[in-house]
Design an enzyme around this catalytic site. Sequence first.
Site, PDB file in Angstrom:
ATOM      1  N   CYS A 143      66.417  -2.846 -13.090  1.00 12.62           N
ATOM      2  CA  CYS A 143      65.283  -2.169 -13.738  1.00 12.62           C
ATOM      3  C   CYS A 143      65.139  -0.774 -13.138  1.00 12.62           C
ATOM      4  O   CYS A 143      64.425  -0.573 -12.148  1.00 12.62           O
ATOM      5  CB  CYS A 143      64.008  -2.984 -13.549  1.00 12.62           C
ATOM      6  SG  CYS A 143      62.576  -2.281 -14.404  1.00 12.62           S
ATOM      7  N   SER A 144      65.791   0.201 -13.741  1.00 12.68           N
ATOM      8  CA  SER A 144      65.808   1.558 -13.201  1.00 12.68           C
ATOM      9  C   SER A 144      64.416   2.188 -13.199  1.00 12.68           C
ATOM     10  O   SER A 144      64.109   3.013 -12.338  1.00 12.68           O
ATOM     11  CB  SER A 144      66.778   2.434 -13.989  1.00 12.68           C
ATOM     12  OG  SER A 144      66.419   2.491 -15.353  1.00 12.68           O
TER      13      SER A 144
END
Length: 396
Positions: free
Chosen positions: A189-190
Amino acid sequence: MAEGENEVRWDGLCSRDSTTRETALENIRQIIVRKTECLRLMKETPYRPADGLSNAVSLDGLNKLLAHLLMLSKRCPFKDVREKSDFILKSVQELGIRIPRPLGQGPSRFIPEKEILQVGSEDAQMHTLFADSFAALGRLDNITLVMVFHPQYLESFLKTQHYLLQMDGPLPLHYRHYIGIMAAARHQCSYLVNLHVNDFLHVGGDPKWLNGLENAPQKLQNLGELNKVLAHRPWLITKEHIEGLLKAEEHSWSLAELVHAVVLLTHYHSLASFTFGCGISPEIHCDGGHTFRPPSVSNYCICDITNGNHSMDEMQVNSAGNVSVSDSFFEVEALMEKMKQLQECREEEEASQEEMASRFEIEKRESMFVFSSGLLLGRPWLFFGKSSLSRCRTVD
């Protein structure tokens, strides 16, 4: 005067006192003016071998400040801060410096921006909630703006975040944000990784830790296995996992510390799912949330040639005074065309359902059982599976 963003104090903007906010905004304006003048003087001095690097560092520091101002002009619940931030940005633009523009169409890629409550149009109760969130975090993030569809849930969520990340507890603040990075990166999850990288650095975290888990204290490294199992198969957690962390000699966790760490891990594993499910866009001031590039060739400003944001090699000016942009501006279009061709090839060679199921099982096993600790600054592949990590490296 140092060139880093750390010299700017944003805390005063979180105050409910308008005089305090006004003073803070004026200090920020003065710093940005000085940086702008400093950058202009550096460009006017004769070229020396070190000038190029100094120029780039100065411009990068200024750009970070401008991106933060852009976020405040769009997301701050206090009207005076929004208006003053926008005024400072326009003043900088009048001096020939390119200012950032927001990317995307609002806080979520799945929800039309017109359906999301706009900052500045909220009622008194929601304004209080926004102000509390802004005072605690220094921002009004996209998760909050999407979660506003459920005000009661949002209120409970913000209180939980406040207790976990800021209230007194057994873990130091930089540990809390680093654990959040570990948990979010496990799910690639950037959005959450980038958000907490900024928070980690803001509270004094060591940037070296962001070069990989092996650069973090052994105590945090020992948390890696528990993070992996909690993220993918929490039902496999046994008392041995807990005992191993509590009895790790000089690198052991206290029971209170471990409880806090586990709650943080599970919180961010769940929040990563929410982020993906709601299509949360990058924050305006983070990577991917803004751009300094022109919206189109026709809108390109001739003053940008001299402000240091692009070199003369990237563009040429013809005899009529118009700017012609080099092929580098069309790299995105070329990449999109290649992606389209690859997609067409895949459709022609579409695998059977059995083959797709087999590939999925292989990916799942590798992601679950192969441990990798690589995390580059701002790149969310901490604890990723072997195959995922190799794919990320191919596009660097």
